[in-house]
Structures are given as structure tokens and as C-alpha cells.
Design a protein around this motif. Structure first.
Motif, PDB file in Angstrom:
ATOM      1  N   MET A   1      32.782  21.071  44.732  1.00 59.44           N
ATOM      2  CA  MET A   1      32.162  20.814  43.445  1.00 59.44           C
ATOM      3  C   MET A   1      31.341  22.028  43.019  1.00 59.44           C
ATOM      4  N   ALA A   2      31.446  22.362  41.735  1.00 58.21           N
ATOM      5  CA  ALA A   2      30.742  23.539  41.239  1.00 58.21           C
ATOM      6  C   ALA A   2      29.238  23.303  41.198  1.00 58.21           C
ATOM      7  N   THR A 187      35.981  35.175  44.308  1.00 62.16           N
ATOM      8  CA  THR A 187      37.350  34.921  43.888  1.00 62.16           C
ATOM      9  C   THR A 187      37.346  33.976  42.685  1.00 62.16           C
ATOM     10  N   THR A 188      38.531  33.586  42.231  1.00 63.23           N
ATOM     11  CA  THR A 188      38.636  32.516  41.243  1.00 63.23           C
ATOM     12  C   THR A 188      39.338  31.341  41.900  1.00 63.23           C
ATOM     13  N   ASP A 189      39.121  30.157  41.360  1.00 66.23           N
ATOM     14  CA  ASP A 189      39.660  28.947  41.962  1.00 66.23           C
ATOM     15  C   ASP A 189      41.182  28.994  42.063  1.00 66.23           C
ATOM     16  N   GLY A 202      37.693  36.128  58.706  1.00 64.10           N
ATOM     17  CA  GLY A 202      36.386  35.687  59.178  1.00 64.10           C
ATOM     18  C   GLY A 202      35.383  35.316  58.107  1.00 64.10           C
ATOM     19  N   PHE A 203      35.790  35.321  56.839  1.00 62.49           N
ATOM     20  CA  PHE A 203      34.882  34.898  55.771  1.00 62.49           C
ATOM     21  C   PHE A 203      34.861  33.376  55.691  1.00 62.49           C
ATOM     22  N   GLU A 204      33.752  32.849  55.179  1.00 59.55           N
ATOM     23  CA  GLU A 204      33.624  31.417  54.971  1.00 59.55           C
ATOM     24  C   GLU A 204      33.114  31.142  53.570  1.00 59.55           C
ATOM     25  N   HIS A 205      33.554  30.005  53.014  1.00 69.18           N
ATOM     26  CA  HIS A 205      33.113  29.633  51.666  1.00 69.18           C
ATOM     27  C   HIS A 205      31.630  29.306  51.691  1.00 69.18           C
ATOM     28  N   VAL A 206      30.914  29.773  50.661  1.00 74.03           N
ATOM     29  CA  VAL A 206      29.471  29.493  50.601  1.00 74.03           C
ATOM     30  C   VAL A 206      29.122  28.637  49.402  1.00 74.03           C
ATOM     31  N   LEU A 207      29.634  28.943  48.218  1.00 74.68           N
ATOM     32  CA  LEU A 207      29.411  28.094  47.061  1.00 74.68           C
ATOM     33  C   LEU A 207      30.360  28.481  45.935  1.00 74.68           C
ATOM     34  N   THR A 208      30.527  27.556  44.989  1.00 67.91           N
ATOM     35  CA  THR A 208      31.374  27.762  43.813  1.00 67.91           C
ATOM     36  C   THR A 208      30.559  27.448  42.573  1.00 67.91           C
ATOM     37  N   LEU A 228      34.442  29.879  40.203  1.00 64.15           N
ATOM     38  CA  LEU A 228      34.356  31.099  40.995  1.00 64.15           C
ATOM     39  C   LEU A 228      33.874  30.769  42.409  1.00 64.15           C
ATOM     40  N   PRO A 229      34.793  30.547  43.339  1.00 68.00           N
ATOM     41  CA  PRO A 229      34.378  30.342  44.733  1.00 68.00           C
ATOM     42  C   PRO A 229      33.920  31.671  45.348  1.00 68.00           C
ATOM     43  N   SER A 230      32.805  31.650  46.043  1.00 66.42           N
ATOM     44  CA  SER A 230      32.311  32.853  46.724  1.00 66.42           C
ATOM     45  C   SER A 230      32.376  32.632  48.225  1.00 66.42           C
ATOM     46  N   PHE A 231      32.582  33.742  48.937  1.00 66.40           N
ATOM     47  CA  PHE A 231      32.718  33.710  50.390  1.00 66.40           C
ATOM     48  C   PHE A 231      31.754  34.710  51.011  1.00 66.40           C
ATOM     49  N   ARG A 232      31.391  34.479  52.255  1.00 66.95           N
ATOM     50  CA  ARG A 232      30.478  35.380  52.946  1.00 66.95           C
ATOM     51  C   ARG A 232      31.009  35.706  54.329  1.00 66.95           C
TER      52      ARG A 232
END
Length: 238
Positions: A1-2, A187-189, A202-208, A228-232
């Protein structure tokens, strides 16, 4: 969820051990080879190939620009910045080439922004459409990350979105202590392939969050609302 979009004015200040500025001069940066690739520092001679890359609509669709460059000058402005004293000091981009043709880049990738939408340094990459689906991006990223991890580091202040400190269990890292370094990727969804590449490395999703971005249409282009999902990535681990 955004979730809510990042608001830089609300960022918190933390201390973290991150690459020391200025970053190494381009002339001093190492190159690396993989099974198929030569990953080398950018050069002024890359302009023509970079222009070709940035005029492919399929490539530029996934960028914040949303559309191909309209002239050589746009690619030149990008390359000139990365080669300038300022760009050199705060970016860590590489030309990506096939080993059999090391003079022509097929892609560009690395840390292109010292302060991302979430505050931490940001990774990005783009490749000619002709090499998509061949595992090139994964091969590049697995070779580039050790270069990033090998950079000299210093404990310094970072202004960041507090949510980047949130763990998968919902517990936040203690912002009063020296927190783990993060490297972000946006990235984009709709770009699931890029998200899979990041996860493999090795990146993990953090928030969208939702944002308006320029997208091409039959009549030109328009601003559309996208997720826009972001990864860290944690360079200090592993």
C-alpha cells in the motif's frame, strides 16, 4: 500500500558511516571485468553511445524524464556533469561495456545521486534495449556493489526520511546511535523486472509512494500518477 511521499523538510538527521567525500577521481577509479562485461569509469568519448542509449524510448520510459532526449546536448549535459569536479565528487557512475568492445557502452550505472528522494545515496542503471533479458543488469550490479563497499568511509551526518530506519518487523533503528548505512534504489510499480534484479542483489523493499511522472502518449506526453517502490541495500552487511 502506498504511503505518503517523502518531504525533505521533515527529514531527520542521523549519523552513519558512509563513503567519504569527495569520492575518488574518475582517473583513479578501478575497472572490473565479469564473465561478459567490462565495467570502467566514464569518459568524454562515451558521448555518442550515451546519446544513442538515451534516445531509445523503451529505455527512457523507465526514467524520471519519461521520454527520449531531444538532442545530443541533453546527453552531453549529463555526461559533462558526471565528468565535472562537482559530479565526480558526488557520483560513482560507470560505463558498462561488453569485453569484446570496451570502447562502446551498452549501459550506464552506479550511484548517480548523493542525496536521493529519501536522503541516502541512490543507485540507478540503464541499458540498451538490445541487451535486455540477458542477465546483464544483475551481472553488472553484483560487480559494482563491491566497488561501492570498498570506498573509504567516515562517520558523518545524513538527513533522511525516518521510514528508511524502519525494519521489516516495524521496529525503527535507534536514530540516537550511529545507524547502518543505506544505499537506495527507486523503481516504478510496473517495472517488476528491475525490482527482481535489485532483490537478487540483496536489496529489500522499504516503502512505496505515489508521484506524478511524465509519460509518453500518442499526442506527446502527460503527467500521470504512478506508484514508486523504493528499495534499500546495507553495504556494511555480508
Amino acid at each position: 500500500m502506498a504511503e505518503a511521499a517523502p518531504v525533505p523538510d521533515s527529514f531527520i538527521t542521523v549519523r552513519s558511516r558512509i563513503p567519504r567525500l569527495p569520492l575518488p577521481l574518475i582517473s583513479e577509479r578501478p575497472l572490473v571485468t565479469t564473465e561478459r562485461l567490462l565495467i570502467r569509469p566514464l569518459a568524454a568519448s562515451d558521448l555518442e553511445a550515451l546519446h544513442e542509449l538515451r534516445t531509445q524510448p523503451e529505455v527512457m520510459f523507465w526514467t524520471s524524464a519519461g521520454k527520449p532526449d531531444s538532442s545530443l546536448d541533453e546527453a552531453k549535459a549529463k555526461l559533462d556533469y558526471f565528468l565535472s569536479a562537482e559530479g565526480n565528487s558526488k557520483s560513482f557512475n560507470y560505463a558498462i561495456c561488453f569485453k569484446e568492445d570496451p570502447s562502446k557502452l551498452i549501459g550506464i550505472g552506479g550511484c548517480h545521486s548523493w542525496s536521493s528522494s529519501l536522503g541516502w545515496p541512490e543507485l540507478g542503471y540503464m541499458f540498451r534495449k538490445e541487451v535486455w533479458g540477458q542477465g546483464i543488469a544483475t551481472e553488472f550490479l553484483k560487480a559494482w556493489l563491491p566497488l561501492w563497499k570498498a570506498l573509504p568511509r567516515v562517520v558523518t551526518e545524513v538527513k533522511c526520511d525516518e521510514r528508511t530506519l524502519r525494519g521489516g518487523n516495524g521496529i525503527y533503528e535507534n536514530a540516537e546511535e550511529v545507524v547502518e548505512e543505506r544505499l537506495m534504489a527507486l523503481t516504478t510499480d510496473a517495472n517488476g523486472k528491475s525490482q527482481n534484479i535489485l532483490k537478487k542483489c540483496g536489496f529489500e523493499h522499504v516503502l512505496t509512494w505515489k508521484a506524478r511522472e511524465l509519460r509518453p502518449t500518442e499526442d506527446g506526453s502527460e503527467m500521470v500518477l504512478v506508484d514508486l517502490p523504493s528499495f534499500r541495500y546495507f553495504p556494511g552487511r555480508g
